[in-house]
Structure formats: C-alpha cells, structure tokens
Write a protein that holds these residues in place. Structure first.
Motif, PDB file in Angstrom:
ATOM      1  N   ASP A  29      25.613  47.487  47.401  1.00 51.30           N
ATOM      2  CA  ASP A  29      27.278  48.304  48.074  1.00 51.30           C
ATOM      3  C   ASP A  29      27.237  47.656  48.731  1.00 51.30           C
ATOM      4  OD1 ASP A  29      27.850  49.133  45.262  1.00 51.30           O
ATOM      5  OD2 ASP A  29      28.132  51.547  46.036  1.00 51.30           O
ATOM      6  N   ARG A  30      26.687  48.019  49.641  1.00 52.69           N
ATOM      7  CA  ARG A  30      26.245  47.400  51.283  1.00 52.69           C
ATOM      8  C   ARG A  30      26.757  45.626  51.094  1.00 52.69           C
ATOM      9  NH1 ARG A  30      22.414  50.867  53.654  1.00 52.69           N
ATOM     10  NH2 ARG A  30      20.854  49.587  52.918  1.00 52.69           N
ATOM     11  N   LEU A  31      25.935  45.354  50.586  1.00 53.70           N
ATOM     12  CA  LEU A  31      25.897  43.909  50.682  1.00 53.70           C
ATOM     13  C   LEU A  31      27.558  43.207  50.449  1.00 53.70           C
ATOM     14  CD1 LEU A  31      23.924  41.137  50.860  1.00 53.70           C
ATOM     15  CD2 LEU A  31      23.816  41.317  48.117  1.00 53.70           C
ATOM     16  N   VAL A  32      27.617  44.000  49.099  1.00 55.84           N
ATOM     17  CA  VAL A  32      29.426  43.080  48.900  1.00 55.84           C
ATOM     18  C   VAL A  32      30.017  43.606  49.493  1.00 55.84           C
ATOM     19  CG1 VAL A  32      30.595  43.100  46.584  1.00 55.84           C
ATOM     20  CG2 VAL A  32      27.975  43.133  46.592  1.00 55.84           C
ATOM     21  N   GLU A  33      29.631  44.269  50.038  1.00 56.35           N
ATOM     22  CA  GLU A  33      31.493  44.715  50.742  1.00 56.35           C
ATOM     23  C   GLU A  33      31.100  44.053  52.341  1.00 56.35           C
ATOM     24  OE1 GLU A  33      33.463  46.778  50.108  1.00 56.35           O
ATOM     25  OE2 GLU A  33      32.669  47.631  48.343  1.00 56.35           O
ATOM     26  N   SER A  34      29.957  44.242  52.569  1.00 56.63           N
ATOM     27  CA  SER A  34      29.696  43.396  53.790  1.00 56.63           C
ATOM     28  C   SER A  34      30.286  41.466  53.557  1.00 56.63           C
ATOM     29  CB  SER A  34      28.364  43.237  54.424  1.00 56.63           C
ATOM     30  OG  SER A  34      28.066  42.370  55.901  1.00 56.63           O
ATOM     31  N   SER A  58      38.647  44.612  42.502  1.00 58.14           N
ATOM     32  CA  SER A  58      38.215  43.799  41.045  1.00 58.14           C
ATOM     33  C   SER A  58      36.878  42.669  41.447  1.00 58.14           C
ATOM     34  CB  SER A  58      39.247  43.344  39.928  1.00 58.14           C
ATOM     35  OG  SER A  58      39.024  42.995  38.860  1.00 58.14           O
ATOM     36  N   THR A  59      37.552  42.132  41.375  1.00 58.37           N
ATOM     37  CA  THR A  59      35.787  41.305  42.823  1.00 58.37           C
ATOM     38  C   THR A  59      34.891  41.944  43.236  1.00 58.37           C
ATOM     39  OG1 THR A  59      38.156  39.626  42.948  1.00 58.37           O
ATOM     40  CG2 THR A  59      35.978  39.186  43.551  1.00 58.37           C
ATOM     41  N   ARG A  60      35.219  42.269  43.880  1.00 62.79           N
ATOM     42  CA  ARG A  60      34.160  43.306  44.790  1.00 62.79           C
ATOM     43  C   ARG A  60      33.165  43.892  43.360  1.00 62.79           C
ATOM     44  NH1 ARG A  60      37.594  44.916  48.908  1.00 62.79           N
ATOM     45  NH2 ARG A  60      36.618  44.238  50.567  1.00 62.79           N
ATOM     46  N   GLN A  61      33.776  45.086  42.254  1.00 60.87           N
ATOM     47  CA  GLN A  61      33.244  45.504  41.599  1.00 60.87           C
ATOM     48  C   GLN A  61      32.229  44.602  40.518  1.00 60.87           C
ATOM     49  OE1 GLN A  61      32.510  48.748  41.233  1.00 60.87           O
ATOM     50  NE2 GLN A  61      33.383  48.338  43.196  1.00 60.87           N
ATOM     51  N   VAL A  62      33.464  43.216  39.805  1.00 61.05           N
ATOM     52  CA  VAL A  62      32.273  42.376  39.145  1.00 61.05           C
ATOM     53  C   VAL A  62      30.534  42.242  39.588  1.00 61.05           C
ATOM     54  CG1 VAL A  62      32.471  40.014  38.048  1.00 61.05           C
ATOM     55  CG2 VAL A  62      34.655  41.736  37.685  1.00 61.05           C
ATOM     56  N   LYS A  64      29.474  43.158  42.213  1.00 58.67           N
ATOM     57  CA  LYS A  64      28.255  44.728  42.285  1.00 58.67           C
ATOM     58  C   LYS A  64      27.538  44.491  41.004  1.00 58.67           C
ATOM     59  CE  LYS A  64      30.689  46.914  45.796  1.00 58.67           C
ATOM     60  NZ  LYS A  64      31.617  48.818  46.623  1.00 58.67           N
ATOM     61  N   ARG A  65      28.392  44.171  39.775  1.00 56.44           N
ATOM     62  CA  ARG A  65      27.783  44.249  38.808  1.00 56.44           C
ATOM     63  C   ARG A  65      26.816  42.957  38.604  1.00 56.44           C
ATOM     64  NH1 ARG A  65      32.677  46.537  37.375  1.00 56.44           N
ATOM     65  NH2 ARG A  65      33.213  44.673  35.687  1.00 56.44           N
ATOM     66  N   TYR A  66      27.105  42.029  38.830  1.00 56.81           N
ATOM     67  CA  TYR A  66      26.579  41.017  38.232  1.00 56.81           C
ATOM     68  C   TYR A  66      24.780  41.483  39.405  1.00 56.81           C
ATOM     69  CZ  TYR A  66      24.842  35.976  38.869  1.00 56.81           C
ATOM     70  OH  TYR A  66      23.610  34.931  38.746  1.00 56.81           O
ATOM     71  N   GLY A  73      18.546  45.523  38.440  1.00 59.31           N
ATOM     72  CA  GLY A  73      18.506  47.346  38.319  1.00 59.31           C
ATOM     73  C   GLY A  73      19.723  46.685  36.525  1.00 59.31           C
ATOM     74  N   PRO A  74      20.393  48.280  36.339  1.00 59.82           N
ATOM     75  CA  PRO A  74      20.443  48.387  35.331  1.00 59.82           C
ATOM     76  C   PRO A  74      21.792  47.196  34.819  1.00 59.82           C
ATOM     77  CG  PRO A  74      21.030  49.790  36.851  1.00 59.82           C
ATOM     78  CD  PRO A  74      20.519  49.432  37.770  1.00 59.82           C
ATOM     79  N   LYS A  75      21.617  46.963  34.093  1.00 58.31           N
ATOM     80  CA  LYS A  75      22.560  46.228  32.815  1.00 58.31           C
ATOM     81  C   LYS A  75      23.590  46.193  33.464  1.00 58.31           C
ATOM     82  CE  LYS A  75      19.066  43.549  30.283  1.00 58.31           C
ATOM     83  NZ  LYS A  75      19.051  42.300  31.059  1.00 58.31           N
ATOM     84  N   LEU A  76      24.961  45.931  34.052  1.00 58.65           N
ATOM     85  CA  LEU A  76      25.618  46.522  34.192  1.00 58.65           C
ATOM     86  C   LEU A  76      27.375  45.329  33.783  1.00 58.65           C
ATOM     87  CD1 LEU A  76      25.603  48.810  37.469  1.00 58.65           C
ATOM     88  CD2 LEU A  76      25.582  49.254  35.302  1.00 58.65           C
TER      89      LEU A  76
END
Length: 151
Positions: A29-34, A58-62, A64-66, A73-76
């Motif tokens: 989360d911190r990495l993607v937000e940064s 939406s782009t942030r969420q994708v 983060k899941r990737y 980590g978990p398969k999101l």
C-alpha cells in the motif's frame, strides 16, 4: 557468521516470499501510494501521468493487487484479471525510453521510501527495471528486434 549460519539464513530467505520480506500488504500500500504521489508531483514524470485517467483510484487498486501477487502474496490480481500479459495490456500506449525512465523514477523513489530491507529493495529494483525495460513497445525496442531476427 559461520558457513552454517549463512546457509541457514540463505535457505530461510529462499522460503520467505518477497511479499513477506518487505512487510506484506502495508508495504505494498505504501509503495503504490508513494509511486502515484511521485507520478502526480514530479514534472519529469508528466509523460506517464498523461497516460492515466485523472482519477487514479482504480489504477492504484490494480497495481496493489498485481504487486501483491507478483511478490508472492495472496492471489488478488489473476482471479479478476487473468494472466498479467502486461505488455499486451499496454500496447495501446506508446512506451519508449522516456516513459520507461519516468516510470522507474517514480518506482525507485517509492522503493527507497517504502522498503527498509536494502537487499529486498535491490532485488525488487532489478526485477522491476527488467520489467519496465520489457514494456517498451516503440519501434527499435531491442526485445522486438531480437524476436524479429529469429527464423
């Protein structure tokens, strides 16, 4: 450190995913937000910011899941999106050296800000650099030239 200790530490690192090594979801989360903060804030990254929608939620969420799945980590990502096929998914965007370099500027700054483990950070930087280089799709990409030269 004895040879046995070094071997044990090496074995332990091999069984611990990168996701766990860097601190899990909190770090992703911190990495993607940064990353996206840098993309919005740095004038030299405008070339890639302009490729994205105004609302990056939406782009942030994708991403983060990737990154969660990519780091072990978990398969999101794949249950929703299938195989990443990142280059194929980005073919509609013109990605050359400038775009690759802008993306790496954002990611390297985010890695420095978010990941304390210097060895893990270096491993991620290397892997992400290779990925960013592969994503180039403009004429003259050495990856494409290698494939074209094959019979």
């Amino acid at each position: 450190m004895t040879d046995a200790q070094a071997t044990a530490e090496s074995t332990e690192q091999a069984t611990v995913s990168m996701f766990e090594r860097i601190g899990g979801m909190v770090t992703i989360d911190r990495l993607v937000e940064s990353f996206y903060h840098r993309m919005d804030a740095l004038p030299e990254t405008r070339v890639i910011r302009d490729m994205h929608p105004a609302d990056l939620s939406s782009t942030r969420q994708v991403l983060k899941r990737y990154l969660t799945e990519w780091t072990g980590g978990p398969k999101l990502y794949s249950p929703e999106k299938g195989h990443p096929r990142l280059r194929q998914r980005h073919l509609g965007l013109s990605i050359g050296n400038a775009e690759r370099d802008a993306w790496l500027t954002c990611m390297r700054g985010a890695l420095r800000e978010s990941i304390e483990d210097t060895a893990a950070r270096a491993e991620l930087d290397l892997a992400l650099s290779k990925l960013a280089d592969w994503m180039r799709n403009q004429a003259g990409n050495p990856h494409d030239m290698q494939n074209a030269a094959r019979p």
